[in-house]
Write a protein that holds these residues in place. Structure first.
Motif, PDB file in Angstrom:
ATOM      1  N   ASP A 161       7.065  12.329   9.426  1.00 37.02           N
ATOM      2  CA  ASP A 161       7.094  12.108   7.999  1.00 37.02           C
ATOM      3  C   ASP A 161       8.246  11.244   7.299  1.00 37.02           C
ATOM      4  O   ASP A 161       8.045  11.029   5.954  1.00 37.02           O
ATOM      5  CB  ASP A 161       7.387  13.698   7.586  1.00 37.02           C
ATOM      6  CG  ASP A 161       6.163  14.623   7.907  1.00 37.02           C
ATOM      7  OD1 ASP A 161       5.015  13.892   8.118  1.00 37.02           O
ATOM      8  OD2 ASP A 161       6.376  15.864   8.134  1.00 37.02           O
ATOM      9  N   ALA A 165       3.322   9.117   3.384  1.00 35.43           N
ATOM     10  CA  ALA A 165       2.640   9.930   2.412  1.00 35.43           C
ATOM     11  C   ALA A 165       1.203   9.719   2.405  1.00 35.43           C
ATOM     12  O   ALA A 165       0.662   8.575   2.515  1.00 35.43           O
ATOM     13  CB  ALA A 165       3.411   9.930   0.964  1.00 35.43           C
ATOM     14  N   THR A 166       0.413  10.638   2.598  1.00 35.77           N
ATOM     15  CA  THR A 166      -1.115  10.329   2.274  1.00 35.77           C
ATOM     16  C   THR A 166      -1.393  10.661   0.870  1.00 35.77           C
ATOM     17  O   THR A 166      -0.831  10.860   0.024  1.00 35.77           O
ATOM     18  CB  THR A 166      -1.985  11.594   3.045  1.00 35.77           C
ATOM     19  OG1 THR A 166      -1.672  12.694   2.446  1.00 35.77           O
ATOM     20  CG2 THR A 166      -1.277  11.657   4.514  1.00 35.77           C
ATOM     21  N   ASP A 168      -3.742  12.510  -0.558  1.00 38.18           N
ATOM     22  CA  ASP A 168      -3.684  13.783  -0.907  1.00 38.18           C
ATOM     23  C   ASP A 168      -2.401  14.439  -1.035  1.00 38.18           C
ATOM     24  O   ASP A 168      -2.157  15.213  -2.160  1.00 38.18           O
ATOM     25  CB  ASP A 168      -4.067  14.824   0.436  1.00 38.18           C
ATOM     26  CG  ASP A 168      -5.804  14.608   0.314  1.00 38.18           C
ATOM     27  OD1 ASP A 168      -6.468  13.997  -0.445  1.00 38.18           O
ATOM     28  OD2 ASP A 168      -6.342  14.931   1.620  1.00 38.18           O
ATOM     29  N   GLN A 169      -1.182  14.028  -0.393  1.00 42.12           N
ATOM     30  CA  GLN A 169      -0.094  14.512  -0.824  1.00 42.12           C
ATOM     31  C   GLN A 169       0.469  13.747  -2.169  1.00 42.12           C
ATOM     32  O   GLN A 169       1.375  14.687  -2.854  1.00 42.12           O
ATOM     33  CB  GLN A 169       1.033  14.011   0.431  1.00 42.12           C
ATOM     34  CG  GLN A 169       0.843  14.883   1.570  1.00 42.12           C
ATOM     35  CD  GLN A 169       1.603  14.266   2.950  1.00 42.12           C
ATOM     36  OE1 GLN A 169       1.814  13.015   2.819  1.00 42.12           O
ATOM     37  NE2 GLN A 169       1.899  15.089   3.840  1.00 42.12           N
ATOM     38  N   ARG A 170       0.360  12.557  -2.281  1.00 42.18           N
ATOM     39  CA  ARG A 170       0.665  12.018  -3.459  1.00 42.18           C
ATOM     40  C   ARG A 170      -0.129  12.679  -4.656  1.00 42.18           C
ATOM     41  O   ARG A 170       0.367  12.891  -5.654  1.00 42.18           O
ATOM     42  CB  ARG A 170       0.464  10.593  -3.558  1.00 42.18           C
ATOM     43  CG  ARG A 170       0.778   9.686  -4.675  1.00 42.18           C
ATOM     44  CD  ARG A 170       2.462   9.911  -4.610  1.00 42.18           C
ATOM     45  NE  ARG A 170       2.942   9.362  -3.332  1.00 42.18           N
ATOM     46  CZ  ARG A 170       3.185   7.934  -3.169  1.00 42.18           C
ATOM     47  NH1 ARG A 170       2.659   7.055  -4.042  1.00 42.18           N
ATOM     48  NH2 ARG A 170       3.796   7.823  -2.137  1.00 42.18           N
ATOM     49  N   THR A 172      -0.912  15.916  -4.828  1.00 43.75           N
ATOM     50  CA  THR A 172      -0.379  17.195  -5.045  1.00 43.75           C
ATOM     51  C   THR A 172       0.914  17.060  -5.721  1.00 43.75           C
ATOM     52  O   THR A 172       1.066  17.845  -6.810  1.00 43.75           O
ATOM     53  CB  THR A 172      -0.209  17.774  -3.549  1.00 43.75           C
ATOM     54  OG1 THR A 172      -1.416  18.070  -2.830  1.00 43.75           O
ATOM     55  CG2 THR A 172       0.531  19.130  -3.879  1.00 43.75           C
ATOM     56  N   GLN A 173       1.607  15.780  -5.508  1.00 35.58           N
ATOM     57  CA  GLN A 173       2.862  15.535  -6.339  1.00 35.58           C
ATOM     58  C   GLN A 173       2.371  15.551  -7.853  1.00 35.58           C
ATOM     59  O   GLN A 173       3.196  16.133  -8.680  1.00 35.58           O
ATOM     60  CB  GLN A 173       3.491  14.469  -5.931  1.00 35.58           C
ATOM     61  CG  GLN A 173       4.355  14.573  -4.385  1.00 35.58           C
ATOM     62  CD  GLN A 173       4.829  13.230  -3.899  1.00 35.58           C
ATOM     63  OE1 GLN A 173       4.280  12.280  -4.034  1.00 35.58           O
ATOM     64  NE2 GLN A 173       5.949  13.351  -3.170  1.00 35.58           N
ATOM     65  N   THR A 176       1.336  18.679  -9.469  1.00 37.07           N
ATOM     66  CA  THR A 176       2.665  19.640  -9.536  1.00 37.07           C
ATOM     67  C   THR A 176       3.458  19.221 -10.896  1.00 37.07           C
ATOM     68  O   THR A 176       3.487  20.203 -11.925  1.00 37.07           O
ATOM     69  CB  THR A 176       3.332  19.593  -8.674  1.00 37.07           C
ATOM     70  OG1 THR A 176       2.679  19.932  -7.142  1.00 37.07           O
ATOM     71  CG2 THR A 176       4.793  20.557  -9.000  1.00 37.07           C
TER      72      THR A 176
END
Length: 299
Positions: A161, A165-166, A168-170, A172-173, A176
């Motif tokens: 990791d 970053a994928t 989807d992860q970005r 989510t950031q 948030t």
């Protein structure tokens, strides 16, 4: 020598006259001093400027100004003089927290002279009143980020990791941060807002006149109007105004474009472009990389 009653009365009258003259002269000397004391200002309103793109450097400078205002016993209220399209998400959040801390100790009023959008709007939310001009630009309650880039072929990492970053992860950031941004708008403006939470989250920008109508701002007025309102909130009838000059910072991550229509994101300062460093922005306007700007100029 005469001991007549008339002679004694004359002497007493002369003495009385001298006392009266002396009292008049003394009062004439002391009157300016007493008047000066009576007309001393009740307190001071500090004007703190948030100008240009919000970066870690500019946010730190404004935080310092706000901390000085809180710690200075002669400062009774603060006016935020805002002309900014926003900037880095983390820096904008830090400004928001600093303004909130200041508003807990003294009246804070914001004045948008031209633009108070995205991260700049976030930063001034704790103010008890937001003044705008009819043509001011406010709103843009949103977050943006670049998609993750490819890793360097053959790169060796200490863990799976690390620097990765994928999409989807970005996403989510971004979501948030967006939830926090919208939540703060609803917390501070819900009593006046004519917009739903969903409408706020659409991240539209509004003219100052429209923002007053829909509750994103409070009143049409100048910075001077904001100063008077801050003084009233602090119960100051006679007050001084202390203007803090905007900070001059160097090495900015975000720079204003020459045409004033966007924001330039500089390339990595370490020269290692394949390191996936997420740039999360709360900024209104187009975003370009430095190389794109150079290419456009060349063309």
């Amino acid at each position: 020598m005469s001991n007549s009653p008339d002679g004694g009365s004359l002497t007493q009258a002369q003495s009385y006259a001298l006392v009266v003259v002396a009292a008049v002269l003394l009062s004439a000397i002391l009157a300016p001093v007493a008047y000066d004391r009576a007309t001393q200002p009740d307190g001071t309103v500090a004007v703190v400027t948030i100008e240009g793109p919000i970066t870690s450097g500019s946010a730190t400078a404004v935080q310092k100004d706000l901390r000085e205002a809180r710690e200075n016993e002669s400062i009774d209220a603060v006016v935020l003089n805002v002309d900014s399209p926003g900037g880095g998400a983390a820096a904008s959040e830090q400004l928001y927290l600093s303004v909130q801390r200041t508003a807990a100790e003294m009246p804070v009023v914001a004045s948008v002279t031209s633009t108070g959008a995205s991260g700049a709007y976030y930063a001034m939310l704790p103010a008890e009143d937001i003044y705008v001009t009819p043509a001011s630009i406010v709103g843009s309650v949103g977050v943006r980020a670049a998609a993750p880039g490819p890793s360097l072929p053959g790169e060796v990492k200490s863990g799976p990791d690390k620097a990765s970053a994928t999409a989807d992860q970005r996403r989510t950031q971004v979501e948030t941060l967006q939830n926090a941004f919208v939540g703060s708008v609803m917390k501070h403006r819900s009593d006046d807002l004519e917009l739903s939470r969903t409408e706020v989250a659409h991240a539209k920008v509004y003219s100052g006149a429209r923002a007053v109508d829909n509750g994103m701002a409070d009143d049409i007025g100048s910075t001077q109007d904001a100063i008077r309102q801050a003084a009233n909130a602090a119960d100051l009838d006679d007050y001084e105004v202390y203007r803090k000059e905007p900070p001059q910072t160097g090495g900015l991550l975000l720079l204003s474009a020459d045409d004033g229509g966007g924001v330039v994101v500089e390339r990595s300062p370490v020269g290692y472009e394949t390191v996936d460093t997420p740039t999360l922005l709360m900024v209104y306007g187009s975003v370009q990389t430095e190389s794109e700007v150079i290419g456009n100029v060349s063309a």
